[in-house]
Design a protein around this motif. Structure first.
Motif, PDB file in Angstrom:
ATOM      1  N   SER A   1     -61.666 -49.099 -79.283  1.00  0.00           N
ATOM      2  CA  SER A   1     -62.096 -50.373 -78.719  1.00  0.00           C
ATOM      3  C   SER A   1     -60.876 -51.265 -78.492  1.00  0.00           C
ATOM      4  O   SER A   1     -59.776 -50.997 -78.993  1.00  0.00           O
TER       5      SER A   1
ATOM      6  N   THR B   1     -64.911 -53.266 -69.433  1.00  0.00           N
ATOM      7  CA  THR B   1     -64.994 -53.096 -70.888  1.00  0.00           C
ATOM      8  C   THR B   1     -64.068 -54.071 -71.605  1.00  0.00           C
ATOM      9  O   THR B   1     -64.465 -54.745 -72.562  1.00  0.00           O
TER      10      THR B   1
ATOM     11  N   GLU C   1     -65.239 -57.237 -74.004  1.00  0.00           N
ATOM     12  CA  GLU C   1     -64.894 -57.283 -75.431  1.00  0.00           C
ATOM     13  C   GLU C   1     -64.071 -58.515 -75.770  1.00  0.00           C
ATOM     14  O   GLU C   1     -64.277 -59.149 -76.811  1.00  0.00           O
TER      15      GLU C   1
ATOM     16  N   GLU D   1     -60.476 -54.188 -79.757  1.00  0.00           N
ATOM     17  CA  GLU D   1     -60.109 -54.757 -81.050  1.00  0.00           C
ATOM     18  C   GLU D   1     -59.373 -53.741 -81.921  1.00  0.00           C
ATOM     19  O   GLU D   1     -58.461 -54.111 -82.672  1.00  0.00           O
ATOM     20  N   ASP D   2     -59.743 -52.455 -81.831  1.00  0.00           N
ATOM     21  CA  ASP D   2     -59.008 -51.429 -82.588  1.00  0.00           C
ATOM     22  C   ASP D   2     -57.534 -51.421 -82.185  1.00  0.00           C
ATOM     23  O   ASP D   2     -56.648 -51.360 -83.035  1.00  0.00           O
TER      24      ASP D   2
ATOM     25  N   VAL E   1     -58.489 -47.189 -74.308  1.00  0.00           N
ATOM     26  CA  VAL E   1     -59.787 -47.822 -74.102  1.00  0.00           C
ATOM     27  C   VAL E   1     -60.546 -47.134 -72.969  1.00  0.00           C
ATOM     28  O   VAL E   1     -61.742 -46.823 -73.097  1.00  0.00           O
TER      29      VAL E   1
END
Length: 315
Positions: free
Chosen positions: A210, A274, A278, A212-213, A204
Motif C-alpha cells: 500500500s 489508488t 489512499e 502507507e506501507d 503499489v
C-alpha cells in the motif's frame, strides 16, 4: 557582509533569502510582480520566529535577520554590487534564457550567477552569454534554510574559479554543497529520488504494498539512518569488513532484483487512482496547507536536533 541578489520571490526565492540573510548577507529581492516580493517578505517575517524558537538563526534576533532583506523595484538595483545572484524564475527555458541575458548585462563582473532550476541543464540557457563562465546551477531541496544540501552544477564553460567560489560561499552560509564534475539530466538528488519513486510507484501498481506501507518503510526505516549518513556510509557500516565486505555478501541480492526494476509504471496512469485515494484518506485535500506547516516545523525540530547531535557526537 556580501550583497546577494534574489531574482524571483516564490517558494524557492524567499527561502534562499532567509538562508543568505541568516548568514549575514545584505539580501535584495526583486520580482517582476512587486506585490509578490512584498508578500514574500511578509512570509519570511512569519517564518523567522519559528526558526528563532528552534535556535536556527545563529543566535541572531528576528529583526536583525529580517532587516537584511530589502525589496527593490528595479532588477538593476538588486544586482548592483552583488557578489552572488540566485535566480528563481519558472522552469521555462525561454524565460531562463531571457532572464540570464538581463542579469549578465546588468550585473557586475564580480557576480556569480546561479539558477535554482531543478531540471534544466545550465548549458541550455547560458550558451549565448558573454559572461557564461560565471554561470551555473545551485539547486536546493526546499526549503534551503532547513535542508542544507545544494547541488552545484557547472556548464561545460563554467570556470573552475566560479565553481570554487560558489562552493565556499555556500559552505560559509551553512550549506552542504554537492559539487558535480559536469552537468547531467536530473543532477544528483532528483536522480536518486527518482530511482526511489520509480520503485515506490511500481510496488503499489503491482499490488505488493500500500501507499502507507511504502511511506512507513522510508519514514520509520531507511530514512532514520539516511537522516545522518548516506547510502555508501550505510553499507560501509553494515558489514564487518566495510563496503567491500558488504558488496561481496549482498550484491547478489540486488543483481537479482535489478532486472525486475527496469519496467516503468506510468505515474499518471491507473495507479494514480489508488495512490490519490489512499493519500486523501490519510490527508483530505483541504488540510494540505496545514500539513505543510507541520512538515516545516518538523524539519525545524530535526535541524535543531541534528545541530545538537553534531556538537555532541561529531559529524
Amino acid at each position: 557582509m556580501a550583497k546577494v541578489a534574489i531574482v524571483g520571490s516564490g517558494f524557492i526565492g524567499r527561502a534562499w533569502a532567509i538562508s543568505f540573510a541568516r548568514a549575514g548577507h545584505d539580501v535584495r529581492m526583486w520580482d517582476q510582480a512587486p506585490a509578490a516580493a512584498s508578500s514574500a517578505r511578509d512570509y519570511i517575517a512569519g517564518v523567522l520566529g519559528d526558526l528563532a524558537a528552534n535556535d536556527l538563526l545563529r543566535g541572531q534576533a528576528v529583526d536583525t535577520v529580517l532587516g537584511r532583506i530589502t525589496i527593490v523595484e528595479e532588477l538593476g538595483e538588486a544586482l548592483a554590487d552583488a557578489v552572488h545572484v540566485q535566480e528563481n524564475t519558472p522552469e521555462n527555458l525561454e524565460v531562463k534564457r531571457d532572464v540570464f541575458s538581463r542579469i549578465d548585462a546588468l550585473s557586475g563582473p564580480q557576480a556569480v550567477i546561479a539558477s535554482s532550476t531543478s531540471a534544466l541543464l545550465p548549458s541550455r540557457f547560458t550558451d549565448h552569454l558573454e559572461g557564461r563562465h560565471r554561470c551555473l546551477v545551485v539547486h536546493p531541496i526546499n526549503p534551503p534554510y532547513l535542508i542544507p544540501a545544494a547541488e552545484v552544477v557547472p556548464a561545460p564553460w563554467t570556470s573552475a574559479e566560479t565553481v570554487e567560489r560558489t562552493r565556499a560561499f555556500l559552505v560559509e552560509a551553512g550549506h552542504a554543497p554537492l559539487v558535480m564534475k559536469r552537468e547531467l539530466d536530473g543532477f544528483i538528488m532528483n536522480r536518486l529520488q527518482g530511482a526511489l519513486l520509480e520503485e515506490a510507484f511500481r510496488l503499489v501498481a503491482d499490488g505488493y504494498a500500500s501507499v502507507e506501507d511504502v511511506d512507513t518503510g522510508l519514514r520509520d526505516g531507511l530514512a532514520l539512518r539516511w537522516s545522518f549518513m548516506g547510502p555508501f556510509e550505510t553499507i560501509d557500516l553494515n558489514a564487518p569488513g566495510g563496503v567491500r565486505d558488504y558488496v561481496e555478501r549482498y550484491q547478489a541480492i540486488y543483481s537479482n532484483i535489478f532486472p525486475q526494476m527496469l519496467r516503468r509504471v506510468d505515474w499518471a496512469g491507473e495507479v494514480m487512482e489508488t495512490i490519490e485515494a489512499e493519500r486523501r484518506k490519510h490527508l483530505p485535500r483541504e488540510e494540505l496547507g496545514e500539513r505543510q506547516v507541520w512538515r516545516d516545523r518538523r524539519l525545524m525540530a530535526l535541524a535543531a536536533h541534528k545541530k545538537k547531535s553534531d556538537q555532541e557526537f561529531g559529524q
